[in-house]
Design a protein around this motif. Structure first.
Motif, mmCIF file in Angstrom:
data_model
loop_
_atom_site.group_PDB
_atom_site.id
_atom_site.type_symbol
_atom_site.label_atom_id
_atom_site.label_comp_id
_atom_site.label_asym_id
_atom_site.label_seq_id
_atom_site.Cartn_x
_atom_site.Cartn_y
_atom_site.Cartn_z
ATOM 1 N N PHE A 22 0.820 -1.203 0.000
ATOM 2 C CA PHE A 22 0.000 0.000 0.000
ATOM 3 C C PHE A 22 0.859 1.260 0.000
ATOM 4 O O PHE A 22 1.945 1.280 0.581
ATOM 5 N N SER A 23 0.338 2.271 -0.641
ATOM 6 C CA SER A 23 0.896 3.621 -0.520
ATOM 7 C C SER A 23 -0.210 4.525 0.020
ATOM 8 O O SER A 23 -1.376 4.120 0.106
ATOM 9 N N LEU A 24 0.166 5.751 0.382
ATOM 10 C CA LEU A 24 -0.782 6.659 1.012
ATOM 11 C C LEU A 24 -1.033 7.864 0.119
ATOM 12 O O LEU A 24 -0.093 8.490 -0.382
ATOM 13 N N ALA A 25 -2.299 8.172 -0.091
ATOM 14 C CA ALA A 25 -2.687 9.392 -0.808
ATOM 15 C C ALA A 25 -3.535 10.221 0.139
ATOM 16 O O ALA A 25 -4.375 9.687 0.866
ATOM 17 N N VAL A 26 -3.282 11.527 0.175
ATOM 18 C CA VAL A 26 -4.021 12.434 1.069
ATOM 19 C C VAL A 26 -4.869 13.362 0.212
ATOM 20 O O VAL A 26 -4.348 14.071 -0.644
ATOM 21 N N GLN A 27 -6.166 13.320 0.463
ATOM 22 C CA GLN A 27 -7.091 14.167 -0.276
ATOM 23 C C GLN A 27 -7.609 15.283 0.645
ATOM 24 O O GLN A 27 -7.712 15.123 1.864
ATOM 25 N N ALA A 28 -7.932 16.437 0.072
ATOM 26 C CA ALA A 28 -8.487 17.560 0.842
ATOM 27 C C ALA A 28 -9.973 17.342 1.050
ATOM 28 O O ALA A 28 -10.707 17.054 0.092
ATOM 29 N N GLY A 29 -10.406 17.434 2.300
ATOM 30 C CA GLY A 29 -11.812 17.293 2.628
ATOM 31 C C GLY A 29 -12.587 18.568 2.348
ATOM 32 O O GLY A 29 -12.017 19.601 1.984
ATOM 33 N N ARG A 81 -7.734 14.091 4.283
ATOM 34 C CA ARG A 81 -8.367 12.770 4.335
ATOM 35 C C ARG A 81 -7.420 11.731 3.733
ATOM 36 O O ARG A 81 -7.193 11.730 2.519
ATOM 37 N N PRO A 82 -6.840 10.860 4.559
ATOM 38 C CA PRO A 82 -5.914 9.860 4.022
ATOM 39 C C PRO A 82 -6.658 8.721 3.317
ATOM 40 O O PRO A 82 -7.741 8.322 3.735
ATOM 41 N N GLU A 83 -6.063 8.220 2.230
ATOM 42 C CA GLU A 83 -6.591 7.061 1.522
ATOM 43 C C GLU A 83 -5.465 6.073 1.277
ATOM 44 O O GLU A 83 -4.339 6.473 0.935
ATOM 45 N N LEU A 84 -5.770 4.795 1.440
ATOM 46 C CA LEU A 84 -4.809 3.737 1.101
ATOM 47 C C LEU A 84 -4.951 3.412 -0.371
ATOM 48 O O LEU A 84 -6.058 3.204 -0.872
ATOM 49 N N VAL A 85 -3.829 3.358 -1.072
ATOM 50 C CA VAL A 85 -3.821 2.999 -2.486
ATOM 51 C C VAL A 85 -3.066 1.683 -2.633
ATOM 52 O O VAL A 85 -1.935 1.534 -2.148
ATOM 53 N N VAL A 141 0.770 0.738 9.933
ATOM 54 C CA VAL A 141 0.796 1.797 10.951
ATOM 55 C C VAL A 141 0.646 3.138 10.240
ATOM 56 O O VAL A 141 1.457 3.497 9.378
ATOM 57 N N LEU A 142 -0.415 3.873 10.592
ATOM 58 C CA LEU A 142 -0.655 5.202 10.050
ATOM 59 C C LEU A 142 -0.238 6.234 11.103
ATOM 60 O O LEU A 142 -0.707 6.195 12.244
ATOM 61 N N THR A 143 0.659 7.124 10.721
ATOM 62 C CA THR A 143 1.165 8.150 11.633
ATOM 63 C C THR A 143 0.708 9.526 11.169
ATOM 64 O O THR A 143 0.862 9.876 9.988
ATOM 65 N N ALA A 144 0.129 10.296 12.104
ATOM 66 C CA ALA A 144 -0.279 11.680 11.824
ATOM 67 C C ALA A 144 0.719 12.624 12.493
ATOM 68 O O ALA A 144 1.052 12.461 13.670
#
Length: 267
Positions: free
Chosen positions: A39-46, A52-56, A71-74
């Motif tokens: 998986f990679s991470l894509a962040v979309q604007a809410g 808003r994080p999305e798993l790709v 593990v998702l880190t903010a």
């Protein structure tokens, strides 16, 4: 989260979104993902400008090989930065991507020709690496002559092959059975079962009179051919070998004896 085993490129929303009560640079600034290369991470604007994080899905999944924990880190933008983490467990649901596999490509068995109907021939076995309905296997015969299908039956659940009709070595000395294993998703595997029929001494010799000289003159010299006989036994091997003899009350002898399908001469 749940994802079916599938090709790369699909995305799924992360069920948890981080919140930071601080403002400006000290508020939530970014996300990071670790734990698995699928998986990679894509962040979309809410709608309100929040992230808003999305798993790709970066690589195709295979339920048979792995269970995924990420593990998702903010992170905020403070000095030093503060962070919060969340563990994500990805359950990969099964896709029917594995056909059944037989333990052997070819099986061999032998049965005496006097084996009664209901006798077990052998048991074939196949396995499937999928799960649930996709791994449920049923057995059956492939396309074969009606004569063969009348002789044998295979249990759809166990793969046990049994004799359904009496055998006759003199008619057919062996059978080739085509067996199929089909999983719940429709994928099919094939194997062959070679059944050898073993001879039993179930036939008596048959005597045929080919020619006879009668009456025989009383002055006929010794060695005169009186009759020509043919003796045959349809059995095989030692069971088909014959020997001939005359009763003690008959004045004569036999030649060309003790051979299969022989023609004894009575001199």
């Amino acid at each position: 989260g749940w994802l079916a085993g599938s090709a790369a490129g699909r995305s799924a929303s992360v069920p948890a979104v981080a919140h930071d009560p601080d403002s400006g640079r000290n508020s939530l600034q970014s996300y990071e993902l670790s734990g698995d290369e699928h998986f990679s991470l894509a962040v979309q604007a809410g709608p309100g400008g929040d992230q808003r994080p999305e798993l790709v899905l970066a690589k195709a999944l295979d339920r048979e090989e792995q269970s995924l924990r990420l593990v998702l880190t903010a992170l905020d933008g403070g000095e030093p930065p503060r962070s919060g983490t969340a563990q994500l467990c990805i359950n990969v649901t099964d896709a029917n991507d594995n056909p059944p596999v037989f333990a052997q490509d070819r099986y061999r068995a032998s049965l005496r020709e006097d084996a009664p109907p209901g006798s077990m021939v052998l048991n074939v076995s196949a396995s499937d690496a999928d799960a649930g309905t996709n791994a449920r296997i049923t057995y059956g015969f492939g396309k074969m002559p009606a004569k063969v299908l009348q002789k044998f039956v295979v249990d759809a659940e166990s793969g046990t092959i049994t004799l359904q009709e009496a055998l006759d070595f003199e008619d057919t000395r062996g059978y080739t059975l085509l067996v199929e294993a089909r999983d719940g998703g429709g994928l099919v595997a094939h194997c062959k079962v070679e059944v050898e029929v073993l001879d039993v001494n179930d036939n008596a010799p048959e005597i045929t009179m080919l020619s006879v000289s009668s009456p025989v003159p009383e002055d006929a010299p010794a060695g005169t051919v009186v009759a020509l006989l043919n003796v045959n036994d349809p059995d095989s091997g030692e069971n088909g070998q014959v020997s001939c003899e005359l009763s003690a009350s008959v004045a004569g002898s036999l030649s060309a004896c003790f051979c299969e399908s022989s023609s004894p001469v009575l001199p």
